[in-house]
Scaffold this motif. Structure first.
Motif, PDB file in Angstrom:
ATOM      1  N   CYS A 110       0.854  -1.191   0.000  1.00  0.00           N
ATOM      2  CA  CYS A 110       0.000   0.000   0.000  1.00  0.00           C
ATOM      3  C   CYS A 110       0.886   1.235   0.000  1.00  0.00           C
ATOM      4  CB  CYS A 110      -0.917   0.001   1.222  1.00  0.00           C
ATOM      5  SG  CYS A 110      -2.130  -1.341   1.250  1.00  0.00           S
ATOM      6  N   ILE A 111       0.287   2.373  -0.338  1.00  0.00           N
ATOM      7  CA  ILE A 111       1.037   3.629  -0.390  1.00  0.00           C
ATOM      8  C   ILE A 111       0.248   4.727   0.311  1.00  0.00           C
ATOM      9  CG2 ILE A 111       2.283   5.279  -1.815  1.00  0.00           C
ATOM     10  CD1 ILE A 111       2.018   3.385  -4.173  1.00  0.00           C
ATOM     11  N   GLY A 112       0.932   5.451   1.191  1.00  0.00           N
ATOM     12  CA  GLY A 112       0.423   6.699   1.745  1.00  0.00           C
ATOM     13  C   GLY A 112       1.356   7.809   1.293  1.00  0.00           C
ATOM     14  N   ALA A 113       0.808   8.896   0.753  1.00  0.00           N
ATOM     15  CA  ALA A 113       1.690   9.882   0.124  1.00  0.00           C
ATOM     16  C   ALA A 113       1.128  11.287   0.241  1.00  0.00           C
ATOM     17  CB  ALA A 113       1.914   9.527  -1.342  1.00  0.00           C
ATOM     18  N   HIS A 114       2.046  12.234   0.398  1.00  0.00           N
ATOM     19  CA  HIS A 114       1.703  13.642   0.556  1.00  0.00           C
ATOM     20  C   HIS A 114       2.206  14.439  -0.641  1.00  0.00           C
ATOM     21  CE1 HIS A 114       2.793  17.766   2.205  1.00  0.00           C
ATOM     22  NE2 HIS A 114       1.491  17.706   2.404  1.00  0.00           N
ATOM     23  N   GLY A 250      -6.554  19.194   3.866  1.00  0.00           N
ATOM     24  CA  GLY A 250      -6.654  20.076   5.006  1.00  0.00           C
ATOM     25  C   GLY A 250      -7.841  21.025   4.895  1.00  0.00           C
ATOM     26  N   ALA A 251      -8.665  21.053   5.916  1.00  0.00           N
ATOM     27  CA  ALA A 251      -9.834  21.937   5.905  1.00  0.00           C
ATOM     28  C   ALA A 251      -9.426  23.401   5.819  1.00  0.00           C
ATOM     29  CB  ALA A 251     -10.677  21.695   7.154  1.00  0.00           C
ATOM     30  N   GLY A 279      -6.819  21.151   9.774  1.00  0.00           N
ATOM     31  CA  GLY A 279      -5.416  21.477   9.569  1.00  0.00           C
ATOM     32  C   GLY A 279      -5.203  22.084   8.208  1.00  0.00           C
ATOM     33  N   GLY A 280      -3.931  22.324   7.890  1.00  0.00           N
ATOM     34  CA  GLY A 280      -3.558  22.923   6.625  1.00  0.00           C
ATOM     35  C   GLY A 280      -2.958  21.893   5.692  1.00  0.00           C
ATOM     36  N   HIS A 281      -1.867  22.274   5.031  1.00  0.00           N
ATOM     37  CA  HIS A 281      -1.266  21.417   4.013  1.00  0.00           C
ATOM     38  C   HIS A 281      -0.445  20.277   4.596  1.00  0.00           C
ATOM     39  CE1 HIS A 281       0.405  20.309   0.170  1.00  0.00           C
ATOM     40  NE2 HIS A 281       1.635  20.610   0.535  1.00  0.00           N
ATOM     41  N   TYR A 282       0.174  20.489   5.767  1.00  0.00           N
ATOM     42  CA  TYR A 282       1.157  19.541   6.295  1.00  0.00           C
ATOM     43  C   TYR A 282       0.514  18.608   7.321  1.00  0.00           C
ATOM     44  CZ  TYR A 282       4.134  22.777   3.853  1.00  0.00           C
ATOM     45  OH  TYR A 282       4.695  23.565   2.870  1.00  0.00           O
ATOM     46  N   LEU A 283      -0.477  17.856   6.879  1.00  0.00           N
ATOM     47  CA  LEU A 283      -1.306  17.069   7.782  1.00  0.00           C
ATOM     48  C   LEU A 283      -0.516  16.033   8.567  1.00  0.00           C
ATOM     49  CD1 LEU A 283      -4.354  16.507   5.415  1.00  0.00           C
ATOM     50  CD2 LEU A 283      -4.276  18.008   7.428  1.00  0.00           C
ATOM     51  N   ALA A 284       0.479  15.414   7.950  1.00  0.00           N
ATOM     52  CA  ALA A 284       1.233  14.372   8.646  1.00  0.00           C
ATOM     53  C   ALA A 284       1.972  14.909   9.854  1.00  0.00           C
ATOM     54  CB  ALA A 284       2.210  13.702   7.690  1.00  0.00           C
ATOM     55  N   GLU A 285       2.259  16.209   9.850  1.00  0.00           N
ATOM     56  CA  GLU A 285       2.950  16.820  10.979  1.00  0.00           C
ATOM     57  C   GLU A 285       2.007  17.672  11.844  1.00  0.00           C
ATOM     58  OE1 GLU A 285       7.398  17.671   9.647  1.00  0.00           O
ATOM     59  OE2 GLU A 285       5.983  17.940   7.991  1.00  0.00           O
ATOM     60  N   LEU A 290      -4.587  11.791  13.664  1.00  0.00           N
ATOM     61  CA  LEU A 290      -5.698  11.598  12.739  1.00  0.00           C
ATOM     62  C   LEU A 290      -5.244  10.894  11.467  1.00  0.00           C
ATOM     63  CD1 LEU A 290      -7.616  14.993  13.068  1.00  0.00           C
ATOM     64  CD2 LEU A 290      -8.062  12.825  14.235  1.00  0.00           C
ATOM     65  N   VAL A 291      -4.103  11.301  10.935  1.00  0.00           N
ATOM     66  CA  VAL A 291      -3.579  10.652   9.732  1.00  0.00           C
ATOM     67  C   VAL A 291      -3.308   9.181  10.010  1.00  0.00           C
ATOM     68  CG1 VAL A 291      -1.646  10.562   8.102  1.00  0.00           C
ATOM     69  CG2 VAL A 291      -2.653  12.768   8.731  1.00  0.00           C
ATOM     70  N   ALA A 292      -2.676   8.884  11.142  1.00  0.00           N
ATOM     71  CA  ALA A 292      -2.371   7.493  11.478  1.00  0.00           C
ATOM     72  C   ALA A 292      -3.654   6.678  11.636  1.00  0.00           C
ATOM     73  CB  ALA A 292      -1.544   7.428  12.754  1.00  0.00           C
ATOM     74  N   ALA A 293      -4.677   7.265  12.235  1.00  0.00           N
ATOM     75  CA  ALA A 293      -5.951   6.549  12.399  1.00  0.00           C
ATOM     76  C   ALA A 293      -6.608   6.275  11.052  1.00  0.00           C
ATOM     77  CB  ALA A 293      -6.885   7.352  13.298  1.00  0.00           C
TER      78      ALA A 293
END
Length: 303
Positions: A110-114, A250-251, A279-285, A290-293
């Protein structure tokens, strides 16, 4: 292909291995750790694999994580380009990471990507469809469709899309005059300012971006996106991704304000779901929990 183990000199990914994977096209720097089914994580502009450090800490007990620096970025190779920008096409970048996964023994994943990494992931899922099980994207819509639906508001917010594609060496010289000031301007204009970036990750980003090769390689990434990548998209002839796709944005960012992300993704993929996250553009940080969930739930369905 060959693997070279490297010493770890930071605390961003405790317990992870640091490797150089020599593929036929480029040497790719990766972090590898965790246990479970393989999950490839790809970063965006102007960052590196370090952007996943918060998410990785939350996923390492569920997935074997492979966090890669794209060619042209971080500590990966910056190959010479050509007049068509082919070496920085998403097809070439996707081939790199597909070969990385082969070298690491992962046939299907699988792939998760920003951001830019999600554009690479989109092409990877098209060109290597039998290998990619599921794809999650953070804060993008498809490249061709974003260009085709550009508005005044989008052009003003994403000014760098139109600056970086100018012929070399103009953007490179402008950015190279003060790479740190440019990086902070580009990455500090969101709703959360610089706050999402941990000091050690920020130092990593700034070190890597100070390399003229990174500045040039990342410009080439954008030049390819506006030219050869669109030609590759057009050559697909309307073929859509068959894999399930999760689109998150990001909302407080630009993607959901200037586009309908789900509608644009549904023009390029058969099975699309998703929604905005706070959040904004940098959701992983910004919102790693939430991203992990979201990743755990979505990629867990592939098991």
């Amino acid at each position: 292909m060959s693997l070279t183990e490297l010493p770890v000199s930071d605390n961003l990914f405790p317990g992870f291995r640091l490797l150089d994977v020599q593929t036929p096209g480029a040497r790719i720097r990766v972090r590898v750790g965790g246990e479970g089914p393989p999950l490839l994580l790809l970063h965006g502009y102007p960052q590196t694999h370090a952007l996943w450090h918060k998410v990785a800490a939350r996923l390492r007990d569920r997935f074997t994580l492979v966090c890669a620096d794209l060619r042209g970025y971080g500590d990966s190779d910056k190959p010479p380009t050509d007049s068509a920008h082919q070496p920085y096409s998403k097809r070439a970048m996707a081939q790199d990471v597909a070969q990385v996964m082969t070298a690491l023994g992962h046939e299907r994943f699988c792939i998760g990507a920003h951001d830019r990494g999600a554009r690479v992931a989109h092409r990877l899922a098209l060109d290597h469809a039998g290998r990619v099980l599921r794809l999650a994207t953070l804060d993008i819509a498809p490249t061709r469709e974003m260009y085709a639906n550009t508005t005044d508001a989008f052009a003003r917010a994403y000014w760098h899309w139109f600056f970086l594609i100018q012929p070399a060496p103009f953007p490179e010289r402008m950015i190279g005059a003060d790479p740190e000031a440019y990086w902070r301007k580009k990455c500090g204009s969101g709703s959360a300012g610089m706050s999402p970036f941990a000091p050690e990750a920020l130092a990593h980003y700034l070190r890597c971006f100070a390399d003229p090769g990174t500045i040039h390689g990342s410009c080439e990434d954008y030049r390819a996106a506006a030219t050869i990548d669109i030609r590759h998209d057009d050559a697909d002839g309307g073929r859509k991704l068959a894999q399930p796709l999760l689109a998150l944005w990001g909302a407080d960012g630009i993607i959901g304000k200037c586009f309908d992300p789900l509608a644009l993704w549904r023009s390029r993929a058969q099975d699309v779901r998703g929604h905005a996250l706070p959040g904004g553009h940098y959701l992983a940080e910004e919102v790693p929990d939430l991203v992990a969930a979201e990743f755990t739930s979505f990629f867990g369905e592939a098991a």
